[in-house]
Design a protein around this motif. Sequence first.
Motif, PDB file in Angstrom:
ATOM      1  N   LEU A 196      -4.828  -8.053  43.122  1.00 22.58           N
ATOM      2  CA  LEU A 196      -4.459  -9.398  42.451  1.00 22.58           C
ATOM      3  C   LEU A 196      -4.400  -9.983  43.371  1.00 22.58           C
ATOM      4  N   ASP A 197      -3.285  -9.442  44.266  1.00 16.81           N
ATOM      5  CA  ASP A 197      -2.805 -10.526  45.592  1.00 16.81           C
ATOM      6  C   ASP A 197      -4.302 -11.302  46.353  1.00 16.81           C
ATOM      7  N   VAL A 198      -5.222  -9.721  46.331  1.00 19.77           N
ATOM      8  CA  VAL A 198      -6.146 -10.975  47.179  1.00 19.77           C
ATOM      9  C   VAL A 198      -6.544 -11.631  47.088  1.00 19.77           C
ATOM     10  N   LYS A 246     -13.842  -5.177  39.021  1.00 19.20           N
ATOM     11  CA  LYS A 246     -12.867  -4.517  40.303  1.00 19.20           C
ATOM     12  C   LYS A 246     -12.871  -2.945  39.468  1.00 19.20           C
ATOM     13  N   LEU A 247     -12.879  -2.262  39.636  1.00 21.07           N
ATOM     14  CA  LEU A 247     -12.103  -1.313  38.466  1.00 21.07           C
ATOM     15  C   LEU A 247     -12.239   0.164  39.659  1.00 21.07           C
ATOM     16  N   ASN A 248     -10.920   0.028  39.685  1.00 18.03           N
ATOM     17  CA  ASN A 248     -10.018   1.408  40.153  1.00 18.03           C
ATOM     18  C   ASN A 248      -8.535   1.644  39.080  1.00 18.03           C
ATOM     19  N   TYR A 264     -16.658  -3.483  41.877  1.00 14.26           N
ATOM     20  CA  TYR A 264     -16.319  -2.679  42.899  1.00 14.26           C
ATOM     21  C   TYR A 264     -15.612  -1.855  41.948  1.00 14.26           C
ATOM     22  N   VAL A 265     -15.823  -0.380  42.774  1.00 15.79           N
ATOM     23  CA  VAL A 265     -15.755   0.923  41.518  1.00 15.79           C
ATOM     24  C   VAL A 265     -15.342   1.571  42.046  1.00 15.79           C
ATOM     25  N   PRO A 323     -12.314   1.843  54.035  1.00 12.57           N
ATOM     26  CA  PRO A 323     -12.801   2.432  52.412  1.00 12.57           C
ATOM     27  C   PRO A 323     -11.614   2.161  52.286  1.00 12.57           C
ATOM     28  N   ALA A 324     -10.080   1.641  51.437  1.00 10.02           N
ATOM     29  CA  ALA A 324      -9.414   1.679  51.065  1.00 10.02           C
ATOM     30  C   ALA A 324      -8.478   0.747  50.815  1.00 10.02           C
ATOM     31  N   GLY A 325      -7.396   0.385  49.355  1.00 10.14           N
ATOM     32  CA  GLY A 325      -7.114  -0.542  48.946  1.00 10.14           C
ATOM     33  C   GLY A 325      -6.632  -1.966  49.335  1.00 10.14           C
ATOM     34  N   SER A 326      -6.471  -2.438  49.672  1.00  9.71           N
ATOM     35  CA  SER A 326      -6.482  -4.457  49.675  1.00  9.71           C
ATOM     36  C   SER A 326      -7.440  -4.639  50.744  1.00  9.71           C
ATOM     37  N   ALA A 327      -7.701  -3.593  51.558  1.00  5.81           N
ATOM     38  CA  ALA A 327      -8.660  -4.438  53.077  1.00  5.81           C
ATOM     39  C   ALA A 327     -10.094  -3.854  52.151  1.00  5.81           C
TER      40      ALA A 327
END
Length: 246
Positions: free
Chosen positions: A15-17, A113-115, A140-141, A178-182
């Motif tokens: 959400l921050d991104v 975005k799906l996580n 993005y999944v 390949p991880a998180g907000s980045a």
Amino acid sequence: MRIFLDVGGHYGEALDVALDPRWGFERIYSFEPARHCQRILRGFRDSRVQVVPAGLSSRSGEATLFGTGLLGASVYADKDQAGDRVESETIALLRATEWLLANTSERDEIYLKLNCEGSECDVLEDMLDSGVIGRLRSIYVDFDVRKIPSQAHRRATVEERLRQHRQQFVTPESLADPAGSAAVREWLSLAGPQSPVARGALRYRLGLHLPPYIWASRAAKAALPRPAYSLAARHLGAQSRRRTDR
């Protein structure tokens, strides 16, 4: 309208991104079924944000969320959960197709975005079956089903169906970060246009949109040694989840 759907909101990492004005999102929905996380998400100071207090799925109803409040919380019981005390919670579910038809239009430009720790296949299969997936510009999944013995086999089938449908999607493994907000930031930079000079950019850079919890967490992370910060974060997180349950 340009819309961002954050499925698996947790503490607002993605959400921050999405709130960065450069992406031009006019409306942002954060789906989060855990009550503890909902409280943090509602602290974001931006009128574009709407917190949806439910998980997105292939059906509407209720389910048990195992590991509620944890980063890896899942509706699938055979997913391993980290932590000394793993708690569960009864949560609300919304069928993805029904929600999209009721809250978006074919004219919208939607980024998904799906996580969501295993529910991603439920969501994608439902939208593929109904055809409403055609409303999505890009997906993005993170296929967390790989961590769930009873569900891991579904990934290959869903990915193949997405390709057959010619649906644009990325997974963390296909990105440089390949991880998180980045990873979410990299996906958005590849998926759509952006404006380097956007209204609200200074407010965003100053972090004035962030909830007090995140301000406090970042300050503690900067001030404390890593082991002390990790211990304090686990303790305070557990205390906060217990307060939410009361």
